[in-house]
Design a protein around this motif. Structure first.
Motif, mmCIF file in Angstrom:
data_model
loop_
_atom_site.group_PDB
_atom_site.id
_atom_site.type_symbol
_atom_site.label_atom_id
_atom_site.label_comp_id
_atom_site.label_asym_id
_atom_site.label_seq_id
_atom_site.Cartn_x
_atom_site.Cartn_y
_atom_site.Cartn_z
ATOM 1 N N ALA A 1 51.522 34.218 46.417
ATOM 2 C CA ALA A 1 52.327 33.578 45.373
ATOM 3 C C ALA A 1 52.615 34.526 44.221
ATOM 4 C CB ALA A 1 51.618 32.327 44.864
ATOM 5 N N GLY A 2 51.657 35.415 43.929
ATOM 6 C CA GLY A 2 51.838 36.357 42.830
ATOM 7 C C GLY A 2 52.409 37.694 43.249
ATOM 8 N N ALA A 3 52.780 37.798 44.537
ATOM 9 C CA ALA A 3 53.304 39.065 45.083
ATOM 10 C C ALA A 3 52.340 40.218 44.805
ATOM 11 C CB ALA A 3 54.692 39.365 44.524
ATOM 12 N N MET A 4 51.049 39.946 45.032
ATOM 13 C CA MET A 4 49.999 40.938 44.784
ATOM 14 C C MET A 4 49.428 41.458 46.100
ATOM 15 S SD MET A 4 47.861 38.917 41.796
ATOM 16 C CE MET A 4 46.575 40.190 41.784
ATOM 17 N N PRO A 5 49.174 42.754 46.197
ATOM 18 C CA PRO A 5 48.497 43.283 47.386
ATOM 19 C C PRO A 5 47.013 42.919 47.337
ATOM 20 C CG PRO A 5 48.760 45.022 45.784
ATOM 21 C CD PRO A 5 49.473 43.811 45.221
ATOM 22 N N GLY A 6 46.328 43.054 48.451
ATOM 23 C CA GLY A 6 44.904 42.735 48.451
ATOM 24 C C GLY A 6 44.216 43.166 49.725
ATOM 25 N N LYS A 7 42.906 42.942 49.742
ATOM 26 C CA LYS A 7 42.077 43.279 50.899
ATOM 27 C C LYS A 7 41.175 42.091 51.217
ATOM 28 C CE LYS A 7 43.605 47.557 50.735
ATOM 29 N NZ LYS A 7 42.937 48.614 49.956
ATOM 30 N N ALA B 1 42.378 32.006 48.744
ATOM 31 C CA ALA B 1 42.454 33.208 47.915
ATOM 32 C C ALA B 1 43.699 34.032 48.217
ATOM 33 C CB ALA B 1 41.195 34.053 48.102
ATOM 34 N N THR B 2 44.021 34.182 49.487
ATOM 35 C CA THR B 2 45.205 34.987 49.817
ATOM 36 C C THR B 2 46.499 34.248 49.483
ATOM 37 O OG1 THR B 2 45.148 34.247 52.151
ATOM 38 C CG2 THR B 2 44.052 36.336 51.613
ATOM 39 N N ALA B 3 46.470 32.925 49.466
ATOM 40 C CA ALA B 3 47.659 32.170 49.065
ATOM 41 C C ALA B 3 48.030 32.502 47.621
ATOM 42 C CB ALA B 3 47.424 30.669 49.219
ATOM 43 N N GLU C 1 40.957 31.786 36.732
ATOM 44 C CA GLU C 1 41.155 31.500 35.313
ATOM 45 C C GLU C 1 40.310 32.409 34.425
ATOM 46 O OE1 GLU C 1 40.696 27.740 32.188
ATOM 47 O OE2 GLU C 1 40.734 27.380 34.355
ATOM 48 N N SER C 2 39.083 32.710 34.847
ATOM 49 C CA SER C 2 38.165 33.450 33.980
ATOM 50 C C SER C 2 38.164 34.961 34.213
ATOM 51 C CB SER C 2 36.740 32.921 34.162
ATOM 52 O OG SER C 2 36.296 33.112 35.497
ATOM 53 N N GLN C 3 38.467 35.394 35.454
ATOM 54 C CA GLN C 3 38.350 36.825 35.777
ATOM 55 C C GLN C 3 39.632 37.436 36.352
ATOM 56 O OE1 GLN C 3 34.349 35.804 37.835
ATOM 57 N NE2 GLN C 3 34.250 38.012 37.532
ATOM 58 N N GLY C 4 40.627 36.605 36.560
ATOM 59 C CA GLY C 4 41.854 37.085 37.179
ATOM 60 C C GLY C 4 41.872 36.781 38.667
ATOM 61 N N THR C 5 43.031 36.893 39.265
ATOM 62 C CA THR C 5 43.186 36.581 40.686
ATOM 63 C C THR C 5 42.375 37.551 41.539
ATOM 64 O OG1 THR C 5 45.437 35.803 40.301
ATOM 65 C CG2 THR C 5 44.837 36.327 42.573
ATOM 66 N N PRO C 6 41.471 37.047 42.379
ATOM 67 C CA PRO C 6 40.705 37.948 43.244
ATOM 68 C C PRO C 6 41.640 38.680 44.215
ATOM 69 C CG PRO C 6 39.691 35.772 43.175
ATOM 70 C CD PRO C 6 41.041 35.643 42.536
ATOM 71 N N ASP C 7 41.552 40.002 44.213
ATOM 72 C CA ASP C 7 42.386 40.785 45.120
ATOM 73 C C ASP C 7 41.568 41.429 46.234
ATOM 74 O OD1 ASP C 7 41.246 42.367 43.040
ATOM 75 O OD2 ASP C 7 42.549 44.032 43.588
ATOM 76 N N PRO D 1 53.000 41.786 56.020
ATOM 77 C CA PRO D 1 54.221 41.996 55.230
ATOM 78 C C PRO D 1 54.018 41.817 53.727
ATOM 79 C CG PRO D 1 54.660 40.589 57.136
ATOM 80 C CD PRO D 1 53.178 40.712 57.015
ATOM 81 N N HIS D 2 52.914 41.164 53.364
ATOM 82 C CA HIS D 2 52.618 40.943 51.943
ATOM 83 C C HIS D 2 51.677 42.022 51.391
ATOM 84 C CE1 HIS D 2 54.518 36.974 52.078
ATOM 85 N NE2 HIS D 2 53.916 36.803 53.243
ATOM 86 N N HIS D 3 51.410 43.046 52.183
ATOM 87 C CA HIS D 3 50.534 44.158 51.775
ATOM 88 C C HIS D 3 49.111 43.679 51.492
ATOM 89 C CE1 HIS D 3 54.144 46.571 51.652
ATOM 90 N NE2 HIS D 3 54.695 45.681 50.840
#
Length: 256
Positions: free
Chosen positions: A133-139, A127-129, A81-87, A178-180
Motif C-alpha cells: 500500500a505504501g509502495a515500499m520495498p521489504g524483506k 505486514a506486506t500488505a 504507529e509507534s515505530q514506522g511500517t515494518p520493512d 513486482p513490489h520489490h
C-alpha cells in the motif's frame, strides 16, 4: 560502527525464544528498530528489552498469539504507529509436539498448524500488505526447517507445518516480487535451542549422538541462524527471493 539497517523496522514473532532473541540482537547491532512479539507476559521480556535498548535502538514488545488473526493485525497496527511500517518481517514463532501421528490429538494437530503455518501467514500477509500500500520495498524471512522435506515421524505435525511454510514462502515470493519485496526461508538442521536443547541438556549422550549424525559434526547455534537471516535482509540483496537457505550441516544429504 556502520549501521546499514538504521532506517529499518524489524518485526519478529517468537521474539523471546532462543532463535528469536538471537535474530533481534543481530538486527539491533545493525541499528534497526526492533518490534518483538511472543505469547509471554511483558515482565518476562523486560531484561531482554534492556539488552536490546543498550544498542541505542527503539525496541517494543507485544504479547501476541500469532494463531489469532485479530491479535496479529492489532500488533502490526501498533508497531506501525509507534515505530514506522515494518520493512523486515521475520516469521519465527513455532511450536512442536513430539509424538507419532496416532498419538496426536486433533487439538494438538490443529494448534501446531495454527501457530506454525496460519500464524506465519497472518503476520506476513498483514505486514506486506502495508508495504504494498505504501509502495515500499521489504524483506520477509520465514524460519523453516530441514524437516520440511525429510520424514520426521516423531514430530509429524511440525514437519507438515514446515512443508506448508515452504510453499507459502514460494507463493508469496512470486506475488510480491513486482513490489520489490523479497521473500525467503532459512531452514536450519539441528539447532541448540528450544525443545532439542532441553532434551540435550538432560542427556549429553543424545547431544553427542546428534552431533555425530551431522556430516560437518557441528550443531547449529541460534546466532548462526541469525547471521543467515541478516544476510538475506541486507540492502545489497536485490535478487534472492523464493529461496530456501538450507543450513543443516549436510543432514539432508543422508538417506532417510
Amino acid at each position: 560502527m556502520q549501521q546499514p539497517l538504521k532506517d529499518s523496522t524489524v518485526l519478529i514473532s517468537g521474539g523471546l525464544g532462543d532463535i528469536g532473541r538471537a535474530i533481534a540482537l543481530a538486527f539491533a547491532e545493525q541499528g534497526a528498530s526492533i518490534a518483538l512479539g511472543d505469547i509471554k507476559e511483558r515482565q518476562q521480556a523486560a531484561a531482554f528489552i534492556d539488552q536490546l535498548s543498550a544498542c541505542k535502538v527503539p525496541v517494543s514488545y507485544t504479547a501476541v498469539d500469532v494463531s489469532v488473526a485479530a491479535e496479529v493485525h492489532r500488533w502490526i497496527d501498533q508497531v506501525t504507529e509507534s515505530q514506522g511500517t515494518p520493512d523486515i518481517i521475520i516469521a519465527n514463532a513455532a511450536t512442536v509436539t513430539p509424538g507419532v501421528l496416532h498419538q496426536l490429538t486433533p487439538e494438538q494437530w490443529s494448534h501446531e498448524l495454527r501457530v506454525n503455518l496460519d500464524g506465519a501467514f497472518y503476520m506476513t500477509r498483514y505486514a506486506t500488505a502495508r508495504l504494498v500500500a505504501g509502495a515500499m520495498p521489504g524483506k520477509v524471512v520465514f524460519i523453516g526447517s530441514w524437516a520440511a522435506d525429510r520424514v520426521h515421524s516423531h514430530i509429524p505435525a511440525y514437519s507438515v507445518s514446515k512443508a506448508g511454510l515452504r510453499m507459502l514462502c514460494k507463493c508469496m515470493a512470486l506475488e510480491l516480487a513486482p513490489h520489490h519485496i523479497l521473500v525467503n526461508e532459512v531452514a536450519p538442521g539441528y539447532v541448540e535451542a528450544g525443545l532439542s536443547a532441553r532434551f540435550w541438556e538432560k542427556d549429553e549422550g543424545l547431544r553427542e549422538e546428534s552431533r555425530n549424525i551431522v556430516p560437518v559434526k557441528q550443531l547449529i547455534t541460534p546466532p548462526a541462524v541469525a547471521a543467515q537471516v541478516l544476510h538475506l535482509c541486507q540492502p545489497e540483496n536485490q535478487h534472492i527471493t523464493g529461496t530456501t537457505l538450507l543450513m543443516d550441516g549436510g543432514l539432508s544429504l543422508r538417506s532417510v
